[in-house]
Design a protein around this motif. Structure first.
Motif, PDB file in Angstrom:
ATOM      1  N   GLN A 348      47.990  26.777  41.967  1.00  0.00           N
ATOM      2  CA  GLN A 348      47.837  28.291  43.075  1.00  0.00           C
ATOM      3  C   GLN A 348      47.423  29.418  42.488  1.00  0.00           C
ATOM      4  OE1 GLN A 348      47.853  28.113  46.595  1.00  0.00           O
ATOM      5  NE2 GLN A 348      47.825  25.740  46.499  1.00  0.00           N
ATOM      6  N   GLY A 349      45.946  29.839  42.550  1.00  0.00           N
ATOM      7  CA  GLY A 349      46.235  31.140  41.979  1.00  0.00           C
ATOM      8  C   GLY A 349      44.941  32.223  42.545  1.00  0.00           C
ATOM      9  N   HIS A 350      44.676  33.121  41.897  1.00  0.00           N
ATOM     10  CA  HIS A 350      43.970  34.011  42.740  1.00  0.00           C
ATOM     11  C   HIS A 350      42.798  33.958  42.117  1.00  0.00           C
ATOM     12  CE1 HIS A 350      41.315  37.572  43.685  1.00  0.00           C
ATOM     13  NE2 HIS A 350      42.441  38.150  44.236  1.00  0.00           N
ATOM     14  N   PRO A 351      41.266  33.098  42.185  1.00  0.00           N
ATOM     15  CA  PRO A 351      40.293  32.625  41.469  1.00  0.00           C
ATOM     16  C   PRO A 351      39.761  34.391  40.541  1.00  0.00           C
ATOM     17  CG  PRO A 351      39.837  32.997  43.530  1.00  0.00           C
ATOM     18  CD  PRO A 351      41.646  33.138  43.409  1.00  0.00           C
ATOM     19  N   THR A 352      39.659  35.308  41.395  1.00  0.00           N
ATOM     20  CA  THR A 352      38.805  36.530  40.618  1.00  0.00           C
ATOM     21  C   THR A 352      39.538  37.113  39.360  1.00  0.00           C
ATOM     22  OG1 THR A 352      37.911  36.641  42.938  1.00  0.00           O
ATOM     23  CG2 THR A 352      37.492  38.507  40.397  1.00  0.00           C
ATOM     24  N   LEU A 353      41.425  36.340  39.572  1.00  0.00           N
ATOM     25  CA  LEU A 353      41.141  36.974  38.563  1.00  0.00           C
ATOM     26  C   LEU A 353      41.505  36.056  37.631  1.00  0.00           C
ATOM     27  CD1 LEU A 353      44.973  38.670  39.625  1.00  0.00           C
ATOM     28  CD2 LEU A 353      42.775  39.898  39.056  1.00  0.00           C
ATOM     29  N   LEU A 354      42.005  34.985  37.625  1.00  0.00           N
ATOM     30  CA  LEU A 354      41.468  33.589  36.802  1.00  0.00           C
ATOM     31  C   LEU A 354      39.544  34.034  35.909  1.00  0.00           C
ATOM     32  CD1 LEU A 354      43.651  30.851  38.897  1.00  0.00           C
ATOM     33  CD2 LEU A 354      44.162  32.025  36.452  1.00  0.00           C
ATOM     34  N   LYS A 355      39.109  34.343  36.872  1.00  0.00           N
ATOM     35  CA  LYS A 355      38.060  34.205  36.238  1.00  0.00           C
ATOM     36  C   LYS A 355      37.791  35.089  35.040  1.00  0.00           C
ATOM     37  CE  LYS A 355      32.919  33.696  37.510  1.00  0.00           C
ATOM     38  NZ  LYS A 355      31.981  33.648  38.752  1.00  0.00           N
ATOM     39  N   GLU A 356      38.259  36.859  35.861  1.00  0.00           N
ATOM     40  CA  GLU A 356      38.324  37.154  34.407  1.00  0.00           C
ATOM     41  C   GLU A 356      39.122  37.370  33.809  1.00  0.00           C
ATOM     42  OE1 GLU A 356      37.345  41.244  33.501  1.00  0.00           O
ATOM     43  OE2 GLU A 356      36.359  40.309  35.132  1.00  0.00           O
ATOM     44  N   MET A 357      39.929  36.209  33.213  1.00  0.00           N
ATOM     45  CA  MET A 357      40.591  36.044  32.407  1.00  0.00           C
ATOM     46  C   MET A 357      40.020  34.767  31.428  1.00  0.00           C
ATOM     47  SD  MET A 357      44.358  33.963  32.070  1.00  0.00           S
ATOM     48  CE  MET A 357      43.402  32.340  32.558  1.00  0.00           C
ATOM     49  N   ILE A 358      39.442  34.026  32.110  1.00  0.00           N
ATOM     50  CA  ILE A 358      38.760  33.349  30.945  1.00  0.00           C
ATOM     51  C   ILE A 358      37.852  33.776  30.211  1.00  0.00           C
ATOM     52  CG2 ILE A 358      37.101  31.551  30.983  1.00  0.00           C
ATOM     53  CD1 ILE A 358      39.823  30.038  33.071  1.00  0.00           C
ATOM     54  N   ARG A 359      36.964  34.579  31.545  1.00  0.00           N
ATOM     55  CA  ARG A 359      35.248  35.728  31.098  1.00  0.00           C
ATOM     56  C   ARG A 359      36.401  36.741  29.451  1.00  0.00           C
ATOM     57  NH1 ARG A 359      34.321  37.997  35.698  1.00  0.00           N
ATOM     58  NH2 ARG A 359      33.042  36.845  35.700  1.00  0.00           N
ATOM     59  N   ASN A 360      37.006  37.358  29.894  1.00  0.00           N
ATOM     60  CA  ASN A 360      37.620  37.764  28.460  1.00  0.00           C
ATOM     61  C   ASN A 360      38.091  36.975  27.365  1.00  0.00           C
ATOM     62  OD1 ASN A 360      38.214  40.973  29.160  1.00  0.00           O
ATOM     63  ND2 ASN A 360      38.710  39.847  31.057  1.00  0.00           N
ATOM     64  N   LEU A 361      38.344  36.154  27.238  1.00  0.00           N
ATOM     65  CA  LEU A 361      38.896  34.862  26.080  1.00  0.00           C
ATOM     66  C   LEU A 361      37.769  34.900  25.653  1.00  0.00           C
ATOM     67  CD1 LEU A 361      41.418  32.708  27.246  1.00  0.00           C
ATOM     68  CD2 LEU A 361      41.940  34.773  26.391  1.00  0.00           C
ATOM     69  N   VAL A 362      36.401  34.497  26.543  1.00  0.00           N
ATOM     70  CA  VAL A 362      34.914  33.664  25.649  1.00  0.00           C
ATOM     71  C   VAL A 362      34.483  34.767  25.032  1.00  0.00           C
ATOM     72  CG1 VAL A 362      32.783  32.939  26.250  1.00  0.00           C
ATOM     73  CG2 VAL A 362      34.848  31.481  27.628  1.00  0.00           C
ATOM     74  N   ASP A 363      34.358  35.956  25.761  1.00  0.00           N
ATOM     75  CA  ASP A 363      34.087  37.559  25.251  1.00  0.00           C
ATOM     76  C   ASP A 363      34.353  37.972  23.895  1.00  0.00           C
ATOM     77  OD1 ASP A 363      32.239  37.225  27.893  1.00  0.00           O
ATOM     78  OD2 ASP A 363      33.365  38.967  28.292  1.00  0.00           O
TER      79      ASP A 363
END
Length: 469
Positions: A348-363
């Protein structure tokens, strides 16, 4: 408090009236029982015939009541009246109820000549001379009106209620004074709070308030402390953001001035335009990171749309979007983990924020992982699950130079950048990662991807616990 008092007062009147009636009836009922028992003693059986001989003094004493009218009656079993008042009614005797034993007195309320009376009745029985004849029974009744009872009940009511007319206003006054005195410290506290300036976030004085309100003041002080820390963080963040934006904006202005100088060649103009483009990209990236961090910190609004999320699917989407940039840098970027829909990857979470978190780790991994033809860089993202512990793990590891242990906590601070890397960035990616992880009750860990090797690489692990479904 006045409302319940005024509601309880008439109830108290009604209950007092009922109690007073019971108290007033008891002594007069005992006197009535004594009178009927005394009259029963004057009923005799002489030569097989009933006789009632009431002495004159006893008759005068019976009628001597100056407040109530007293009636009496001696009646036979067949309804014949031997003595007394004929108007006195006979008690109703249910057919299946046995007659009371001799000497037992029964009391009842009745009516004589339109007046309410209290009646005491008893049965007198005589054994017949001939055993074949039925038993001789005589009903003796004494009745009196209820004037004395009403007077006594009224006196009791007056004795009880009149003091209440004094006590009730006095109680109201005492309650008023006590409340006014009790809430005076609260009024003073209210005045002190209203007199404060908007910038004054110092704690309130807990010693000048009542003991019952001290926990509330303590909670307010805790809120003020957290608010003070939040304001200080925002001020520090705005100062750092202004400093970070000042550099690319100054570069834009300088390159624009160089391009506008007379005698600038085409090559110099093209170089200035390239510098302007890079500075604008850097400024845009910094602004986007600032907006992402602000969105992550606003947990109250972000989590109003919590929903079912597939961590593996979101991670694969981020990796797929970053493949073109990885190919430009000749970096081997891939996903190695559970497939979407596998057990343990939903949370259960916020999909936009989760995607932003993963994107920052990959970037972050793309920015700090070197890659050459002889030794290409490798970045791997994976999602793992522990079905028994109810834990989901997100990992992003690279083959870069790694992060020294002394700097592993510093890299999560806004605008901090490791020296000597040569990578271009704003220093906001990892703070955004930690903030989004905190909002999802997750923990972020940083370690070497290949311990003991050079370069050791870097592995970021985000551990989700309570939000896993």
């Amino acid at each position: 408090m006045l409302t319940p008092l005024l509601l309880l007062w008439p109830i108290s009147l009604a209950l007092t009236w009922l109690v007073a009636q019971g108290i007033a009836n008891k002594p007069f009922d005992r006197a009535l029982e004594y009178n009927v028992q005394a009259l029963a003693q004057f009923v005799t059986l002489q030569n097989g015939r009933l006789a009632f001989n009431l002495p004159q003094p006893a008759s005068e004493l019976l009628r001597a009541d100056d407040a109530d009218t007293v009636y009496y009656q001696v009646r036979g079993l067949r309804g014949e009246v031997f003595a007394g008042d004929r108007d006195l009614p006979v008690p109703i005797q249910p057919a299946d109820e046995p007659r009371p034993p001799t000497g037992a007195v029964r009391l009842r309320d009745d009516e004589v000549r339109g007046l309410d009376v209290r009646v005491a009745a008893t049965w007198v029985r005589f054994a017949p001379a001939d055993i074949d004849q039925p038993q001789i029974q005589v009903l003796v009744q004494v009745a009196e009106t209820r004037s004395k009872r009403s007077v006594l009940a009224t006196e009791i009511i007056k004795g009880v209620m009149l003091p209440q007319f004094v006590i009730l206003p006095l109680a109201v006054l005492l309650v008023w004074l006590a409340l006014a005195r009790g809430i005076k410290p609260l009024s003073q506290l209210e005045e002190r709070i209203r007199a404060r300036s908007p910038d004054d976030l110092s704690p309130l004085d807990e010693t000048a308030v009542p003991m019952e309100v001290a926990p509330l003041v303590s909670s307010v002080n805790d809120l003020l402390l957290r608010l003070q820390e939040s304001v200080a963080t925002q001020k520090r963040f705005l100062a750092d953001a202004a400093h970070q934006l000042k550099t690319p904006l100054a570069g834009l202005r300088m390159q624009a001035d160089l391009a506008q100088r007379e005698g600038t060649s085409t090559a110099e103009l093209k170089l200035s335009l390239q510098q302007i483009g890079r500075a604008s990209i850097r400024a845009t990236h910094t602004v986007n990171q600032l907006l992402a961090l602000a969105r992550a910190e606003s947990s109250g609004t972000a989590f109003t749309t919590m929903q079912h999320c597939d961590l593996a699917r979101i991670t694969m989407e981020v990796v797929r979007e970053a493949v073109p940039r990885a190919m430009d840098k000749r970096i081997d970027l891939g996903y190695d983990g559970l497939a979407p829909g596998a057990p343990g990857v939903a949370l259960q979470g916020h999909p936009t924020l989760l995607k932003e978190m993963i994107r920052n780790l990959v970037d972050n991994a793309l920015a700090y992982t070197p890659s050459t033809a002889e030794r290409p860089g490798v970045i791997t993202a994976r999602v793992l699950a522990d079905a028994f512990g109810g834990v989901a793990l997100l990992q992003v590891e690279d083959s870069g130079p790694g992060i020294p242990e002394a700097e592993r906590e510093l890299v999560f601070q806004p605008f901090y950048r490791a020296l000597g890397t040569g990578a271009d960035g704003s220093g906001l990616g990892l703070p955004i990662v930690r903030e989004i992880a905190r909002l999802h009750s997750a923990q972020v860990a940083l370690e070497d991807a290949l311990p003991g090797r050079r370069p050791p690489g870097t592995r970021f692990t985000v551990r989700f616990g309570s939000t896993v479904v």
